[in-house]
Motif scaffolding. Structure first.
Motif, mmCIF file in Angstrom:
data_model
loop_
_atom_site.group_PDB
_atom_site.id
_atom_site.type_symbol
_atom_site.label_atom_id
_atom_site.label_comp_id
_atom_site.label_asym_id
_atom_site.label_seq_id
_atom_site.Cartn_x
_atom_site.Cartn_y
_atom_site.Cartn_z
ATOM 1 N N LYS A 25 0.767 -1.218 0.178
ATOM 2 C CA LYS A 25 0.102 0.192 0.173
ATOM 3 C C LYS A 25 0.999 1.289 -0.082
ATOM 4 O O LYS A 25 0.283 2.317 0.097
ATOM 5 N N SER A 26 2.033 1.059 -0.081
ATOM 6 C CA SER A 26 3.063 2.338 0.004
ATOM 7 C C SER A 26 2.768 3.349 -1.097
ATOM 8 O O SER A 26 3.147 4.426 -0.838
ATOM 9 N N VAL A 29 0.763 6.328 -0.274
ATOM 10 C CA VAL A 29 0.891 7.310 0.849
ATOM 11 C C VAL A 29 1.461 8.650 0.800
ATOM 12 O O VAL A 29 2.136 8.593 -0.309
ATOM 13 N N TYR A 31 3.778 10.881 1.715
ATOM 14 C CA TYR A 31 4.958 11.309 2.429
ATOM 15 C C TYR A 31 5.124 12.591 2.794
ATOM 16 O O TYR A 31 5.799 12.885 3.656
ATOM 17 N N PRO A 68 -0.996 4.979 7.438
ATOM 18 C CA PRO A 68 -0.241 5.441 6.432
ATOM 19 C C PRO A 68 1.115 6.293 6.984
ATOM 20 O O PRO A 68 2.130 6.309 6.216
ATOM 21 N N GLY A 72 4.632 5.173 5.796
ATOM 22 C CA GLY A 72 5.649 6.130 5.276
ATOM 23 C C GLY A 72 6.974 6.041 6.275
ATOM 24 O O GLY A 72 8.282 6.264 5.557
ATOM 25 N N SER A 227 -6.772 2.986 7.218
ATOM 26 C CA SER A 227 -6.116 4.284 6.539
ATOM 27 C C SER A 227 -7.383 5.485 6.500
ATOM 28 O O SER A 227 -8.596 4.997 6.638
#
Length: 229
Positions: A25-26, A29, A31, A68, A72, A227
């Motif tokens: 799921k990155s 995100v 950041y 999230p 991160g 999330s």
């Protein structure tokens, strides 16, 4: 992030299903949001060139929105931990109640991590630790190695941040509320002693509520984190 710096997840040691789920799921995100809100930032390197990161607990979102942020943090460190060490400074003061994870969270999180994150942690500095936090970590001792404890150092005041770190950079990234909190501790040491004593008592009562039948941390699994919508 430049593409060549990203470490393929297959090169990590001891990947867990939960870690894999989070990394899948990155790409979703934000950041920049994490950095802009001063939640998790790099604050230079130590005297040996090891990168140092600051986690400001007072800026954490509610636990319902923590996933999230966790992704991160892990994705940022993933670039480093394959072959290099890192240091983490955790600022614990003023952690909001709605941002405080369930009692089982720390153990579930630690068990989820691939080995790289654990073995390449050089130092863990905990700024303004509460009695409750110390006792909670102590309760996790069966799950933590002696090597881990050798890396942990409690810092009661900002002025105790070691000189081997970039202190001016760290202080510049601490929220003003934390600096004010620290100033209050220095100005009223007798009040500080009462607060710490009270937190120790609370911590012991809290610990006794779940330290039975070897079931310290059973009610929460990171897979239940959600999330923000």
């Amino acid at each position: 992030m430049s593409e060549e710096l990203i470490i393929p997840i297959s090169e990590m040691e001891g990947i867990t299903p939960e870690y894999q789920r989070l990394m899948d799921k990155s790409n979703n995100v934000d950041y920049k949001w994490i950095a802009d809100n001063n939640i998790f930032v790099q604050v230079g390197c130590d005297m040996e060139g090891v990168p140092v990161f600051l986690l400001n607990a007072s800026n954490l979102p509610p636990t319902s929105q923590i996933e999230p942020v966790l992704i991160g943090i892990l994705k940022t460190l993933e670039q480093i931990v394959k072959g290099n060490r890192y240091t983490l400074l955790y600022s614990h003061a003023l952690l909001k109640q709605e941002s405080t994870p369930d009692k089982s969270w720390l153990n579930s999180f630690y068990q989820m991590l691939p080995r790289n994150y654990k073995k390449n942690l050089k130092n863990l500095y905990i700024l303004h630790p509460s009695g409750w936090l110390k006792i909670l970590l102590l309760a996790m001792s069966p799950f933590l190695s002696e090597k881990f404890w050798s890396k942990v150092e409690y810092l009661d005041y900002i002025q105790e941040i070691p000189g081997v770190l970039d202190r001016s950079n760290i202080i510049s990234k601490l929220p003003q509320s934390i600096k004010d909190y620290d100033k209050g501790l220095l100005e009223t040491p007798e009040v500080t002693e009462q607060v710490v004593s009270g937190m120790d008592t609370l911590g012991k009562e809290y610990l006794s509520s779940f330290a039975s039948s070897f079931n310290f941390f059973s009610s929460t699994n990171p897979s239940s984190w959600t999330s923000p919508k």
